[in-house]
Enzyme design. Structure first.
Site, short mmCIF file in Angstrom:
data_model
loop_
_atom_site.label_atom_id
_atom_site.label_comp_id
_atom_site.label_asym_id
_atom_site.label_seq_id
_atom_site.Cartn_x
_atom_site.Cartn_y
_atom_site.Cartn_z
N ARG A 204 -3.84 3.68 -27.35
CA ARG A 204 -3.87 3.14 -25.99
C ARG A 204 -4.32 1.68 -25.93
NH1 ARG A 204 -6.12 8.20 -22.31
NH2 ARG A 204 -5.33 6.90 -20.62
N ASN B 27 -1.11 13.58 -12.53
CA ASN B 27 -1.08 15.03 -12.40
C ASN B 27 -1.64 15.49 -11.06
OD1 ASN B 27 -0.20 14.99 -15.05
ND2 ASN B 27 -2.14 15.68 -15.91
N ASP C 18 -6.61 19.04 -13.51
CA ASP C 18 -6.01 18.16 -12.50
C ASP C 18 -5.37 18.98 -11.39
OD1 ASP C 18 -6.70 15.97 -14.15
OD2 ASP C 18 -4.86 16.23 -15.29
N GLY D 97 -15.22 30.04 -14.11
CA GLY D 97 -15.04 29.77 -12.69
C GLY D 97 -15.49 28.38 -12.29
N THR E 32 -16.56 22.46 -12.47
CA THR E 32 -15.63 23.40 -13.08
C THR E 32 -16.22 23.92 -14.39
OG1 THR E 32 -14.44 21.58 -14.15
CG2 THR E 32 -13.61 22.34 -12.02
N GLU F 80 -4.45 11.27 -13.27
CA GLU F 80 -4.33 10.94 -11.85
C GLU F 80 -2.91 11.18 -11.34
OE1 GLU F 80 -7.41 8.69 -14.07
OE2 GLU F 80 -5.24 8.87 -14.29
#
Length: 315
Positions: free
Chosen positions: A110, A43, A256, A228, A223, A41
């Site tokens: 994390r 990024n 991102d 493409g 994506t 986020e």
């Protein structure tokens, strides 16, 4: 708290200390590490700022030198830092960057982070003042009940204020089992006006039809990497965009950059086809850059869009 500008975007998510190994090296043979500040986020916010659209980022960072390091990096990107100070540590991950056919690998560390200490009670209504949109990703929903509740409350508050909501599924299989994906991401998909999903993640939500059933009024952007991208307007036909040829060290963060480019164009009133083209150019330029964040000028983008950026030196 200083309110945002009417054209600014607020993003919410965790910042991380990324420790990258030299290309093709494995952790079992570790000799060196390169420290970078990462976070999906963040990024997106950096990409928006690079394109000339103001962006703010809210999160939680620990007190101490690592928290100060992350704050300084956020400010260096031109992103407005709205992060809260919370007990805990800065999330960390190690990245092995490999060439095909060996896949790259992330190893997360994390647990016990400042971001995980966030709760729904941390929601600041002022975060949404004068915002053009709010952007959240599925990563935050996968990091524990506190961040998940706060992310959902932020999205719901944005809808109440008629602030458009952008949601990137961004499934991380090392953080959330596939079996839990639909129940975790489904409520966020229902809240969004703009939805991003990688092709590899679509089956978790029932494919394009499944996402559209969850939220028939949203614009869905899919994506497909080198194949493409596609946009599915509500009730309309699919719009397709080829990827621009590109090469370089910056594969991490290009999704991102794509999301930031599309969001910027969409908020500016561009039709989906035009937004897809700009997003594809942003992703291509990000691939040429090391690190996690896009840095590109208008001239850089125009060269890619015009087909002039063939890699030859500018003399």
């Amino acid at each position: 708290m200083t309110p945002g500008r009417p054209d600014s975007v607020l993003t919410f998510g965790e910042a991380l200390l990324k420790l990258a190994l030299p290309t093709a090296q494995r952790l079992e043979h570790l000799t060196a590490l390169r420290a970078e500040c990462a976070g999906s986020e963040l990024n997106v916010a950096a990409a928006l700022c690079s394109l000339g659209r103001p962006a703010a980022w809210t999160s939680a960072l620990p007190e101490g030198p690592l928290g100060d390091w992350a704050r300084a990096h956020v400010q260096s990107l031109g992103v407005t830092d709205l992060s809260l100070k919370r007990p805990g540590r800065l999330g960390t991950f190690f990245l092995e960057d490999h060439h095909p056919p060996r896949p790259s690998r992330a190893v997360y560390d994390r647990q016990g982070t400042a971001f995980q200490a966030l709760t729904v009670g941390d929601l600041e209504p002022a975060w949404l003042a004068d915002r053009a949109a709010v952007h959240v990703s599925g990563i935050s929903l996968a990091l524990g009940p506190g961040p998940q509740a706060l992310a959902m409350a932020l999205m719901q508050a944005a809808r109440t204020r008629q602030v458009p909501v952008s949601f990137d599924v961004n499934h991380r299989r090392l953080l959330l089992p596939d079996a839990a994906a639909s129940g975790t991401y489904g409520p966020a998909v229902r809240q969004a006006d703009l939805i991003f999903a990688a092709q590899r993640d679509l089956p978790l939500l029932g494919g394009v039809a499944g996402v559209q059933a969850l939220n028939p009024s949203a614009l869905l952007v899919v994506t497909r990497g080198a194949q493409g991208s596609e946009a599915y307007p509500p009730g309309g036909e699919a719009i397709r965009q080829a990827a621009f040829p590109t090469a370089g060290p910056g594969r991490v963060g290009r999704g991102d950059a794509f999301a930031g480019g599309f969001l910027h164009a969409w908020l500016g009133g561009a039709p989906p086809a035009e937004a897809l083209e700009l997003a594809a150019a942003c992703a291509a330029l990000k691939t040429t850059l090391p690190g996690d964040q896009l840095s590109a000028t208008t001239a850089d983008l125009q060269a890619v869009l015009a087909g002039h950026d063939n890699g030859e030196p500018r003399r």
